[in-house]
Scaffold this motif. Structure first.
Motif, PDB file in Angstrom:
ATOM      1  N   UNK A  86      19.546  27.438  79.933  1.00  0.00           N
ATOM      2  CA  UNK A  86      18.124  27.240  79.619  1.00  0.00           C
ATOM      3  C   UNK A  86      17.388  28.577  79.506  1.00  0.00           C
ATOM      4  N   UNK A  87      17.809  29.578  80.262  1.00  0.00           N
ATOM      5  CA  UNK A  87      17.213  30.913  80.113  1.00  0.00           C
ATOM      6  C   UNK A  87      17.471  31.481  78.727  1.00  0.00           C
ATOM      7  N   UNK A  88      18.698  31.309  78.238  1.00  0.00           N
ATOM      8  CA  UNK A  88      19.036  31.776  76.885  1.00  0.00           C
ATOM      9  C   UNK A  88      18.224  31.005  75.846  1.00  0.00           C
ATOM     10  N   UNK A  89      18.072  29.703  76.050  1.00  0.00           N
ATOM     11  CA  UNK A  89      17.267  28.892  75.125  1.00  0.00           C
ATOM     12  C   UNK A  89      15.816  29.376  75.121  1.00  0.00           C
ATOM     13  N   UNK A  90      15.288  29.734  76.291  1.00  0.00           N
ATOM     14  CA  UNK A  90      13.900  30.213  76.365  1.00  0.00           C
ATOM     15  C   UNK A  90      13.718  31.490  75.546  1.00  0.00           C
ATOM     16  N   UNK A  91      14.673  32.407  75.649  1.00  0.00           N
ATOM     17  CA  UNK A  91      14.576  33.662  74.881  1.00  0.00           C
ATOM     18  C   UNK A  91      14.701  33.370  73.383  1.00  0.00           C
ATOM     19  N   UNK A  92      15.618  32.475  73.016  1.00  0.00           N
ATOM     20  CA  UNK A  92      15.804  32.140  71.601  1.00  0.00           C
ATOM     21  C   UNK A  92      14.560  31.467  71.026  1.00  0.00           C
ATOM     22  N   UNK A  93      13.929  30.580  71.799  1.00  0.00           N
ATOM     23  CA  UNK A  93      12.699  29.915  71.335  1.00  0.00           C
ATOM     24  C   UNK A  93      11.590  30.943  71.139  1.00  0.00           C
ATOM     25  N   UNK A  94      11.454  31.874  72.087  1.00  0.00           N
ATOM     26  CA  UNK A  94      10.443  32.921  71.974  1.00  0.00           C
ATOM     27  C   UNK A  94      10.628  33.711  70.688  1.00  0.00           C
ATOM     28  N   UNK A  95      11.874  34.116  70.415  1.00  0.00           N
ATOM     29  CA  UNK A  95      12.138  34.921  69.216  1.00  0.00           C
ATOM     30  C   UNK A  95      11.953  34.103  67.937  1.00  0.00           C
ATOM     31  N   UNK A  96      12.300  32.818  67.976  1.00  0.00           N
ATOM     32  CA  UNK A  96      12.165  31.973  66.793  1.00  0.00           C
ATOM     33  C   UNK A  96      10.695  31.749  66.439  1.00  0.00           C
ATOM     34  N   UNK A  97       9.857  31.566  67.441  1.00  0.00           N
ATOM     35  CA  UNK A  97       8.429  31.371  67.176  1.00  0.00           C
ATOM     36  C   UNK A  97       7.831  32.607  66.509  1.00  0.00           C
ATOM     37  N   UNK A  98       8.323  33.785  66.868  1.00  0.00           N
ATOM     38  CA  UNK A  98       7.832  35.028  66.263  1.00  0.00           C
ATOM     39  C   UNK A  98       8.563  35.364  64.969  1.00  0.00           C
ATOM     40  N   UNK A  99       9.335  34.418  64.455  1.00  0.00           N
ATOM     41  CA  UNK A  99      10.052  34.544  63.189  1.00  0.00           C
ATOM     42  C   UNK A  99      11.012  35.727  63.199  1.00  0.00           C
ATOM     43  N   UNK A 100      11.681  35.914  64.329  1.00  0.00           N
ATOM     44  CA  UNK A 100      12.732  36.916  64.461  1.00  0.00           C
ATOM     45  C   UNK A 100      14.066  36.189  64.540  1.00  0.00           C
ATOM     46  N   UNK A 101      15.154  36.914  64.314  1.00  0.00           N
ATOM     47  CA  UNK A 101      16.469  36.296  64.434  1.00  0.00           C
ATOM     48  C   UNK A 101      16.690  35.894  65.894  1.00  0.00           C
ATOM     49  N   UNK A 102      17.049  34.641  66.132  1.00  0.00           N
ATOM     50  CA  UNK A 102      17.207  34.221  67.530  1.00  0.00           C
ATOM     51  C   UNK A 102      18.406  34.871  68.223  1.00  0.00           C
ATOM     52  N   UNK A 103      19.445  35.194  67.467  1.00  0.00           N
ATOM     53  CA  UNK A 103      20.630  35.795  68.068  1.00  0.00           C
ATOM     54  C   UNK A 103      20.459  37.308  68.083  1.00  0.00           C
ATOM     55  N   UNK A 104      20.375  37.859  69.301  1.00  0.00           N
ATOM     56  CA  UNK A 104      20.274  39.309  69.460  1.00  0.00           C
ATOM     57  C   UNK A 104      20.689  39.675  70.878  1.00  0.00           C
ATOM     58  N   UNK A 105      20.626  40.928  71.190  1.00  0.00           N
ATOM     59  CA  UNK A 105      20.976  41.387  72.534  1.00  0.00           C
ATOM     60  C   UNK A 105      19.978  40.901  73.581  1.00  0.00           C
TER      61      UNK A 105
END
Length: 123
Positions: A86-105
């Protein structure tokens, strides 16, 4: 003498700070004239709200893992792994909302609940 212009005299020029009754000018202020546009503010509010809500879920899973019976090590590890997911999902959601690639370091930041949870559960 009258103030109405005659064909031989040019009209009297008014100072800029005075309104010309014959030619009214209204300034239209839009939301875009502020210091920030509305869309970036909405993105930040939504992304912070989503990430904090999901992070609370991950923290709840860590707390649940701490209170599971000591004989159920598999359940404690499973809850901590779910907290990290769920922590990884939270970071991916944050990046997706800002229209960034969800997969990153930055996704490694989402594994913090697993590491902290395992340390708290088995210390």
């Amino acid at each position: 003498m009258s103030d109405t212009p005659t064909p031989s005299t040019p009209p009297k020029k008014r100072p800029r700070h005075l309104m010309d009754p014959a030619n009214p000018h209204r300034e239209v202020k839009s939301a875009a004239t502020g210091s920030m546009h509305l869309e970036p503010v909405q993105k930040w509010v939504l992304s912070i709200l989503a990430a904090v809500t999901i992070a609370h879920l991950a923290a709840g899973l860590v707390i649940a893992a701490m209170y599971v019976d000591d004989g159920r090590t598999d359940a404690q590890i499973g809850l901590n792994v779910l907290a990290g997911a769920f922590g990884v999902i939270a970071v991916a959601v944050f990046r997706t909302i800002h229209q960034l690639k969800p997969v990153s370091a930055w996704l490694l930041l989402g594994l913090v609940p697993t590491v902290v949870g395992l340390w708290l559960t088995f210390r």
